[in-house]
Write a protein that holds these residues in place. Structure first.
Motif, PDB file in Angstrom:
ATOM      1  N   ASP A 260      33.121 -13.815  19.984  1.00 33.06           N
ATOM      2  CA  ASP A 260      34.052 -13.767  21.111  1.00 33.06           C
ATOM      3  C   ASP A 260      35.014 -14.933  20.989  1.00 33.06           C
ATOM      4  OD1 ASP A 260      35.240 -12.838  23.423  1.00 33.06           O
ATOM      5  OD2 ASP A 260      33.711 -13.646  24.785  1.00 33.06           O
ATOM      6  N   VAL A 261      36.161 -14.801  21.639  1.00 26.77           N
ATOM      7  CA  VAL A 261      37.148 -15.882  21.705  1.00 26.77           C
ATOM      8  C   VAL A 261      37.485 -16.103  23.164  1.00 26.77           C
ATOM      9  CG1 VAL A 261      39.422 -16.701  21.028  1.00 26.77           C
ATOM     10  CG2 VAL A 261      38.084 -15.316  19.430  1.00 26.77           C
ATOM     11  N   VAL A 262      37.333 -17.345  23.632  1.00 33.51           N
ATOM     12  CA  VAL A 262      37.635 -17.690  25.025  1.00 33.51           C
ATOM     13  C   VAL A 262      38.641 -18.826  25.050  1.00 33.51           C
ATOM     14  CG1 VAL A 262      35.375 -16.916  25.827  1.00 33.51           C
ATOM     15  CG2 VAL A 262      35.702 -19.302  25.157  1.00 33.51           C
ATOM     16  N   GLU A 263      39.257 -19.037  26.195  1.00 29.31           N
ATOM     17  CA  GLU A 263      40.269 -20.083  26.312  1.00 29.31           C
ATOM     18  C   GLU A 263      40.172 -20.753  27.682  1.00 29.31           C
ATOM     19  OE1 GLU A 263      45.138 -20.769  25.957  1.00 29.31           O
ATOM     20  OE2 GLU A 263      44.242 -18.804  25.514  1.00 29.31           O
ATOM     21  N   THR A 269      38.385 -21.325  21.972  1.00 31.45           N
ATOM     22  CA  THR A 269      37.085 -21.492  21.326  1.00 31.45           C
ATOM     23  C   THR A 269      36.598 -20.158  20.786  1.00 31.45           C
ATOM     24  OG1 THR A 269      36.470 -23.323  22.796  1.00 31.45           O
ATOM     25  CG2 THR A 269      34.686 -22.202  21.620  1.00 31.45           C
ATOM     26  N   ALA A 270      36.291 -20.142  19.507  1.00 29.50           N
ATOM     27  CA  ALA A 270      35.672 -18.973  18.897  1.00 29.50           C
ATOM     28  C   ALA A 270      34.165 -19.172  18.947  1.00 29.50           C
ATOM     29  CB  ALA A 270      36.143 -18.807  17.453  1.00 29.50           C
ATOM     30  N   ALA A 330      36.855 -11.271  17.331  1.00 30.89           N
ATOM     31  CA  ALA A 330      35.461 -10.880  17.174  1.00 30.89           C
ATOM     32  C   ALA A 330      35.290 -10.059  15.904  1.00 30.89           C
ATOM     33  CB  ALA A 330      35.015 -10.083  18.398  1.00 30.89           C
ATOM     34  N   GLY A 331      34.264 -10.406  15.134  1.00 30.65           N
ATOM     35  CA  GLY A 331      33.989  -9.714  13.879  1.00 30.65           C
ATOM     36  C   GLY A 331      34.416 -10.482  12.651  1.00 30.65           C
ATOM     37  N   ASP A 332      35.256 -11.500  12.809  1.00 34.38           N
ATOM     38  CA  ASP A 332      35.684 -12.304  11.667  1.00 34.38           C
ATOM     39  C   ASP A 332      34.505 -13.118  11.118  1.00 34.38           C
ATOM     40  OD1 ASP A 332      38.266 -11.399  11.813  1.00 34.38           O
ATOM     41  OD2 ASP A 332      39.053 -13.159  12.850  1.00 34.38           O
TER      42      ASP A 332
END
Length: 383
Positions: A260-263, A269-270, A330-332
């Motif tokens: 997930d990526v949040v800010e 933040t990954a 997501a998934g990287d």
């Protein structure tokens, strides 16, 4: 990166381990020094058959480390503990070739037992040593600085002004951490200033760990020259080094995936499927920011900046920042480099978070699974 292996996973490379072993072997031969492996940096015993092709001696700071060496590496174990106990010391005697005491009080307490053991075991003698403190700090991070003011490690020079007690055959100092040959040279001068009067009376000198001779910028020639000068001064003295990181420096990675990526407050933040607190605790202790294969160079003029956050509930389970050519999603997959030394040996199960699996990439053939963790590993820790 191996797309058919579920993340997160550690992967260790045989060719990289052997590259390091060749460097260490060269130093051992040309510098006339016995090099032994420090288990505190690497206890991945399923890779020990590779190391045993080059080195079969170790240093241990616990009964478990000693037992691991006796079972999987070799019978020459140089033991050092800050303190021994009435219960542990007899077992250390049975498994050790050398035992170093941290203080004169510990030596005085346990030497009679060591002497009695040697008298009754003529074919297996244990050599006694004493750790000393050269009071020369070349390490910036206090948590890894054995010579910081107030250190609990090593006997002071004023207590040895009149010489060593009968029975001590060697001296040991440890003042380095991922340090250079020039740092060793500086510490040696300080050591000789404070303890040089003792050198004609001992058989061996253990210069501890922290010699990062497998790092690309390490001056191997200068190290060998420094060791040879010491041999010229004290030709009958056996020299010993016990590097930890140097054995497995740059030999393994941790492959993880962005979930997930949040800010918040402008910080992106990954969140990954691994944890700095659980799987890379040295990143928070040292602290340091590991290199990432997929990231841009730090000096890249442009890029998308991200912090990496671990998957535990510890607020401080993060580090950063890195730049990437494209936005993370997501998934990287991300490959955190140099995650073998002081990594797998320090992991924990905080939050019950599953450990990454551990794989070996042999010189020939496909990766081999060394260890996969399950719920039972978490459960049985408290069983």
């Amino acid at each position: 990166m191996h797309s058919d292996i579920d993340t997160p996973y550690y992967i260790v490379y045989e060719d990289r381990i052997r590259r390091n072993m060749e460097i260490l072997s060269h130093v051992a031969k040309e510098g006339g020094v016995k090099i032994i492996m420090a288990f505190k940096a690497n206890a991945l015993w399923k890779t020990f058959p590779i190391i045993a092709d080059y080195f079969k001696a170790s240093t241990a700071s616990s009964l478990n480390e000693m037992k691991l060496s006796l079972e999987f590496l070799g019978n020459e174990v140089h033991t050092y503990c800050p303190v021994y106990t009435d219960k542990s010391f007899p077992e250390f005697l049975k498994g050790s070739s050398h035992i170093t005491f941290n203080s004169l009080s510990q030596f005085n307490k346990f030497y009679p037992m060591l002497k009695e053991y040697n008298n009754s075991h003529p074919d297996k003698q244990v050599s006694a040593g004493l750790r000393v403190n050269p009071h020369c700090s070349v390490i910036e991070t206090d948590i890894y600085n054995p010579c910081m003011p107030g250190s609990r490690f090593g006997e002071k020079p004023e207590n040895l002004a009149d010489g060593l007690p009968d029975g001590i055959e060697g001296l040991h100092f440890h003042a380095l951490c991922e340090s250079s040959s020039y740092d060793l040279e500086k510490v040696l001068e300080a050591f000789k200033t404070e303890y040089g009067h003792l050198l004609p009376d001992i058989k061996w000198l253990n210069m501890g760990g922290g010699h990062l001779m497998t790092r690309k910028d390490y001056d191997i020639k200068h190290l060998i020259s420094t060791l040879n000068k010491l041999h010229e001064e004290y030709p009958s003295l056996q020299l010993i080094m016990e590097p930890g990181s140097a054995f497995t420096w740059q030999t393994g990675d941790l492959v993880t995936r962005v979930l997930d990526v949040v800010e918040d407050a402008g910080i992106k933040t990954a969140i990954i499927d691994a944890s700095f607190a659980c799987h890379m605790p040295d990143c928070l202790e040292m602290p340091y920011r590991p290199n990432i294969l997929e990231a841009l160079p730090d000096d890249a003029a442009e890029g998308h900046v991200y912090r990496l956050g671990g998957n535990s509930c510890l607020s401080g389970d993060f580090t950063g920042d890195w730049k990437f050519a494209e936005p993370l999603k997501a998934g990287d997959t991300l490959t955190l480099l140099d995650m073998n030394h002081y990594t797998t040996v320090k992991t924990n199960m905080f939050n019950g978070i599953q450990h990454p699996s551990i794989w070996l990439s042999p010189i020939k053939g496909s990766p081999v699974l060394l260890r996969e963790y399950t719920y039972d590993d978490y459960k049985t820790r408290m069983d």
